[in-house]
Scaffold this active site. Structure first.
Site, PDB file in Angstrom:
ATOM      1  N   LYS A 170       0.792  -1.074  -0.068  1.00 52.53           N
ATOM      2  CA  LYS A 170       0.062   0.057  -0.191  1.00 52.53           C
ATOM      3  C   LYS A 170       0.994   1.392  -0.038  1.00 52.53           C
ATOM      4  O   LYS A 170       1.522   1.590   1.139  1.00 52.53           O
ATOM      5  CB  LYS A 170      -0.780  -0.005   1.174  1.00 52.53           C
ATOM      6  CG  LYS A 170      -2.233   0.730   1.257  1.00 52.53           C
ATOM      7  CD  LYS A 170      -2.363   1.996   0.756  1.00 52.53           C
ATOM      8  CE  LYS A 170      -1.791   2.905   1.773  1.00 52.53           C
ATOM      9  NZ  LYS A 170      -1.550   4.546   1.543  1.00 52.53           N
ATOM     10  N   GLY A 201      -4.459   3.512  -2.449  1.00 47.30           N
ATOM     11  CA  GLY A 201      -5.607   3.630  -1.363  1.00 47.30           C
ATOM     12  C   GLY A 201      -5.171   4.673  -0.118  1.00 47.30           C
ATOM     13  O   GLY A 201      -3.971   4.996   0.053  1.00 47.30           O
ATOM     14  N   GLY A 203      -4.537   6.027   3.663  1.00 41.32           N
ATOM     15  CA  GLY A 203      -3.854   5.374   4.596  1.00 41.32           C
ATOM     16  C   GLY A 203      -5.010   4.844   5.649  1.00 41.32           C
ATOM     17  O   GLY A 203      -4.960   3.802   6.075  1.00 41.32           O
ATOM     18  N   PRO A 204      -5.974   5.907   6.201  1.00 38.53           N
ATOM     19  CA  PRO A 204      -7.075   5.430   7.126  1.00 38.53           C
ATOM     20  C   PRO A 204      -7.919   4.306   6.641  1.00 38.53           C
ATOM     21  O   PRO A 204      -8.701   3.717   7.676  1.00 38.53           O
ATOM     22  CB  PRO A 204      -7.513   6.639   7.532  1.00 38.53           C
ATOM     23  CG  PRO A 204      -6.813   7.830   7.086  1.00 38.53           C
ATOM     24  CD  PRO A 204      -6.055   7.505   5.953  1.00 38.53           C
ATOM     25  N   GLY A 207      -4.825   1.504   4.150  1.00 40.60           N
ATOM     26  CA  GLY A 207      -3.513   1.263   5.094  1.00 40.60           C
ATOM     27  C   GLY A 207      -4.129   0.584   6.264  1.00 40.60           C
ATOM     28  O   GLY A 207      -3.320  -0.531   6.855  1.00 40.60           O
ATOM     29  N   GLU A 245       9.854   1.811  10.557  1.00 42.50           N
ATOM     30  CA  GLU A 245      10.842   3.180   9.989  1.00 42.50           C
ATOM     31  C   GLU A 245      10.219   4.444  10.058  1.00 42.50           C
ATOM     32  O   GLU A 245       9.492   4.814   9.575  1.00 42.50           O
ATOM     33  CB  GLU A 245      11.420   2.826   8.572  1.00 42.50           C
ATOM     34  CG  GLU A 245      13.047   3.284   8.636  1.00 42.50           C
ATOM     35  CD  GLU A 245      12.930   4.689   8.074  1.00 42.50           C
ATOM     36  OE1 GLU A 245      13.045   5.468   9.341  1.00 42.50           O
ATOM     37  OE2 GLU A 245      12.960   5.042   7.038  1.00 42.50           O
ATOM     38  N   CYS A 279      14.168  11.204   6.273  1.00 42.92           N
ATOM     39  CA  CYS A 279      13.983  11.078   7.544  1.00 42.92           C
ATOM     40  C   CYS A 279      15.145  11.012   8.250  1.00 42.92           C
ATOM     41  O   CYS A 279      15.231  11.212   9.519  1.00 42.92           O
ATOM     42  CB  CYS A 279      13.330   9.572   7.959  1.00 42.92           C
ATOM     43  SG  CYS A 279      13.999   8.467   6.572  1.00 42.92           S
TER      44      CYS A 279
HETATM   45  P1  NAD Z   1       1.660   8.871   7.219  1.00 43.15           P
HETATM   46  O1  NAD Z   1       2.493   8.149   8.211  1.00 43.15           O
HETATM   47  O2  NAD Z   1       0.287   9.469   7.511  1.00 43.15           O
HETATM   48  O3  NAD Z   1       1.820   8.022   5.951  1.00 43.15           O
HETATM   49  C1  NAD Z   1       2.808   7.079   5.546  1.00 43.15           C
HETATM   50  C2  NAD Z   1       2.062   5.808   4.814  1.00 43.15           C
HETATM   51  O4  NAD Z   1       1.046   5.261   6.020  1.00 43.15           O
HETATM   52  C3  NAD Z   1       1.424   6.131   3.794  1.00 43.15           C
HETATM   53  O5  NAD Z   1       1.282   5.146   2.892  1.00 43.15           O
HETATM   54  C4  NAD Z   1      -0.160   6.355   4.446  1.00 43.15           C
HETATM   55  O6  NAD Z   1      -1.146   6.188   3.668  1.00 43.15           O
HETATM   56  C5  NAD Z   1      -0.129   5.176   5.476  1.00 43.15           C
HETATM   57  N1  NAD Z   1      -1.069   5.582   6.479  1.00 43.15           N
HETATM   58  C6  NAD Z   1      -1.625   6.755   7.169  1.00 43.15           C
HETATM   59  N2  NAD Z   1      -2.623   6.425   8.046  1.00 43.15           N
HETATM   60  C7  NAD Z   1      -2.590   5.211   8.424  1.00 43.15           C
HETATM   61  C8  NAD Z   1      -3.221   4.280   9.058  1.00 43.15           C
HETATM   62  N3  NAD Z   1      -3.960   4.654  10.274  1.00 43.15           N
HETATM   63  N4  NAD Z   1      -3.045   2.960   9.068  1.00 43.15           N
HETATM   64  C9  NAD Z   1      -2.218   2.485   8.065  1.00 43.15           C
HETATM   65  N5  NAD Z   1      -1.630   3.078   7.083  1.00 43.15           N
HETATM   66  C10 NAD Z   1      -1.747   4.427   7.193  1.00 43.15           C
HETATM   67  O7  NAD Z   1       2.644  10.316   7.006  1.00 43.15           O
HETATM   68  P2  NAD Z   1       2.167  11.689   6.050  1.00 43.15           P
HETATM   69  O8  NAD Z   1       1.230  12.243   6.716  1.00 43.15           O
HETATM   70  O9  NAD Z   1       2.229  11.388   4.684  1.00 43.15           O
HETATM   71  O10 NAD Z   1       3.553  12.611   6.717  1.00 43.15           O
HETATM   72  C11 NAD Z   1       3.347  13.174   7.790  1.00 43.15           C
HETATM   73  C12 NAD Z   1       4.645  13.211   8.573  1.00 43.15           C
HETATM   74  O11 NAD Z   1       5.262  11.993   8.596  1.00 43.15           O
HETATM   75  C13 NAD Z   1       5.858  13.971   7.979  1.00 43.15           C
HETATM   76  O12 NAD Z   1       5.885  15.310   8.183  1.00 43.15           O
HETATM   77  C14 NAD Z   1       7.127  13.406   8.339  1.00 43.15           C
HETATM   78  O13 NAD Z   1       7.386  13.802   9.663  1.00 43.15           O
HETATM   79  C15 NAD Z   1       6.834  11.848   8.662  1.00 43.15           C
HETATM   80  N6  NAD Z   1       7.420  11.188   7.567  1.00 43.15           N
HETATM   81  C16 NAD Z   1       8.367  10.336   7.816  1.00 43.15           C
HETATM   82  C17 NAD Z   1       8.764   9.541   6.926  1.00 43.15           C
HETATM   83  C18 NAD Z   1       9.991   8.647   7.245  1.00 43.15           C
HETATM   84  O14 NAD Z   1      10.724   8.325   6.050  1.00 43.15           O
HETATM   85  N7  NAD Z   1      10.435   8.129   8.206  1.00 43.15           N
HETATM   86  C19 NAD Z   1       8.110   9.352   5.636  1.00 43.15           C
HETATM   87  C20 NAD Z   1       6.697  10.194   5.423  1.00 43.15           C
HETATM   88  C21 NAD Z   1       6.459  10.816   6.447  1.00 43.15           C
END
Ligand code: NAD
Length: 462
Positions: A170, A201, A203-204, A207, A245, A279
């Site tokens: 995903k 799709g 995340g919420p 995912g 991660e 990150c």
């Molecule tokens: P996020 O954690 O919301 O998204 C990452 C992934 O998780 C996406 O594929 C998303 O669709 C999925 N996701 C979101 N909610 C989910 C849920 N409830 N259950 C399962 N999967 C879910 O991150 P974001 O909103 O895109 O970014 C926000 C902050 O996260 C950034 O500002 C940054 O600080 C951090 N971030 C870190 C990394 C990293 O490489 N460590 C990468 C992206 C974002």
């Protein structure tokens, strides 16, 4: 841009049952460039079932066969490297040269590394009167972010396939197009139907359904700490394996004996690349008080060079978030020496390369991950103070140490609570384990350590 209007399920592109779509937006001009399915829970369920059904066929394949598929995957990606770079530029906004050098080249190298590792890894070992088999964990849910969209996909899917696991991916909703391209490459590489499945799709919705699915054995997630925490809680309740991660707030420690100009220039470049959406970025620069003013001036000059050369942030939400942090830095008393919260352009999600001086360790901008082109320069009194500051966040993903003498830098690095440290500008190594201490995560990616995450042991005694 070209996009599939289906999800990749059991070896073919099929319409999503949900009927919902996601608009993919170019962050440079804010225009919709494609639409992809926003899969629902039923689609996720179908994908997990396909992965489960494929597992008994794939798990016992000879490592040489898995290596051959991964080698073909590497070749399929390499053949399309320009298309990969163009796709990442379109959906993430990264400048094309950076997309070519990093977003396309690194995952191709990582895919190649797992073709080698699959062929060479000891999946069986003798321990006294036991034979220990390293067997695949099972069905893997891979949930990836947008910042290095293909790298993060390959860093999960390639070791999972090398281990003999089957996968449901995903990808982030902002960058689904390069994930579709990856699925095409997996298909062209001759990976059997059901071994790899892609559900685009939200995340919420998708995912969460994937992370919670009882048919998944391991959830490998890269993204925000908030989502990582909830995935870990759900997985913990189901006694499911997780690899996380999460974020970072890495320290770039410049010891007094270092080549200051080099350390500052490389440090600024590290933060600005990919518009700060990394990150492992060294977002806190730690400088001795006697060299502080000179370092701030060097950082200001270096940041000015980036001017228009960095791309936008991925979306309006991230732009607003980063601007909010810059405003907070000013409000808490840090001194802005480059950039600022005002967007440099009217259109597109741009933020100016920003440098803060007089940042103190307890300030929000010194503690929280900003995920934008924002550097904080902090002053330290002596090495013990530098170590306290470097280790004084909840994170521990990466870092850097600079010193005139390599041994001095190594001695300092050994005391840092962090998973990776670059010594005097040491290069990224795609075979070195990557992952965090403390709240930066659980588990390691890349190389042999990354492969081990997807294996479990079975011991037979004789
Ligand atoms: P996020 O954690 O919301 O998204 C990452 C992934 O998780 C996406 O594929 C998303 O669709 C999925 N996701 C979101 N909610 C989910 C849920 N409830 N259950 C399962 N999967 C879910 O991150 P974001 O909103 O895109 O970014 C926000 C902050 O996260 C950034 O500002 C940054 O600080 C951090 N971030 C870190 C990394 C990293 O490489 N460590 C990468 C992206 C974002």
């Amino acid at each position: 841009m070209k996009a599939h209007d289906g999800i990749y399920l059991d070896g073919a592109w099929r319409p999503a049952l949900s009927g919902e779509v996601i608009d993919v937006v170019d962050p440079v001009d804010e225009q919709v460039i494609a639409r992809v399915p926003a899969a629902g829970a039923e689609d996720v369920d179908a994908a997990v079932r396909a992965a489960r059904a494929a597992l008994p066929g794939w798990a016992p394949t000879a490592p040489a066969e898995r290596a051959a598929r991964l080698s073909a995957l590497r070749d399929a990606l390499a053949a399309r490297k320009d298309e990969i770079a163009g796709t990442v530029t379109a959906e993430l906004g990264a400048p094309l040269a950076f997309s070519q050098a990093v977003h396309a080249a690194v995952p191709i190298a990582v895919a190649g590394s797992y073709a080698d590792l699959a062929a060479r890894h000891a999946f069986e070992e003798k321990v006294g009167n036991s034979t220990v088999f390293h067997e695949p964990v099972g069905v893997v849910a891979a949930i990836t972010p947008w910042n290095y969209p293909l790298h993060q996909v390959v860093a999960k899917v390639a070791p999972a396939l090398a281990a003999g696991c089957t996968v449901v991916l995903k990808p982030a909703e902002d960058t689904p197009l390069v994930a579709q391209l990856f699925a095409e490459a997996v298909h062209d590489a001759g990976v059997p139907a059901g071994v790899f499945n892609l559900v685009t799709g939200l995340g919420p919705v998708a995912g969460q359904a994937l992370a919670e699915h009882p048919g998944v054995d391991l959830v490998s997630f890269t993204g925000s700490t908030a989502v990582g925490r909830s995935i870990a809680a759900t997985a913990g309740a189901a006694v499911k394996k997780v690899a996380l991660e999460l974020g970072g707030k890495s320290a770039n420690v410049i010891l007094r004996s270092a080549d200051l100009a080099k350390a500052v220039n490389v440090g600024v470049a590290n933060v600005m690349s990919n518009s700060g959406q990394t990150c492992s970025a060294w977002t806190r620069m730690l400088v001795h008080r006697d060299q502080y003013d000179e370092a701030v001036e060097l950082a200001r000059t270096a940041a000015a060079k980036y001017g228009d050369r960095i791309g936008p942030l991925v979306n309006a939400k991230q732009q607003a978030r980063v601007r909010g942090y810059i405003e907070k830095g000013v409000a808490e008393g840090a001194r802005l020496v480059a950039g600022g919260a005002e967007p440099p352009r009217e259109r597109g999600y741009f933020v100016s390369p920003t440098v803060f001086a007089d940042v103190t360790p307890e300030m929000t901008i010194a503690q929280e991950e900003i995920f934008g082109p924002v550097l904080s320069v902090l002053r330290y009194e002596d090495e013990e103070d530098a170590l306290r500051i470097a280790n004084g966040t909840v994170y521990g993903l990466a870092g850097a140490v600079w010193a005139g003498d390599e041994a001095e830098a190594v001695a300092f690095a050994r005391r840092m609570d962090t998973g990776q440290v670059d010594i005097n500008g040491g290069r990224f190594n795609p075979l070195a384990p990557f992952g965090g201490y403390k709240q930066s995560g659980v588990g390691r990616e890349l190389g042999a350590h990354g492969l081990a995450e997807y294996l479990q042991t079975k011991s037979l005694q004789f």
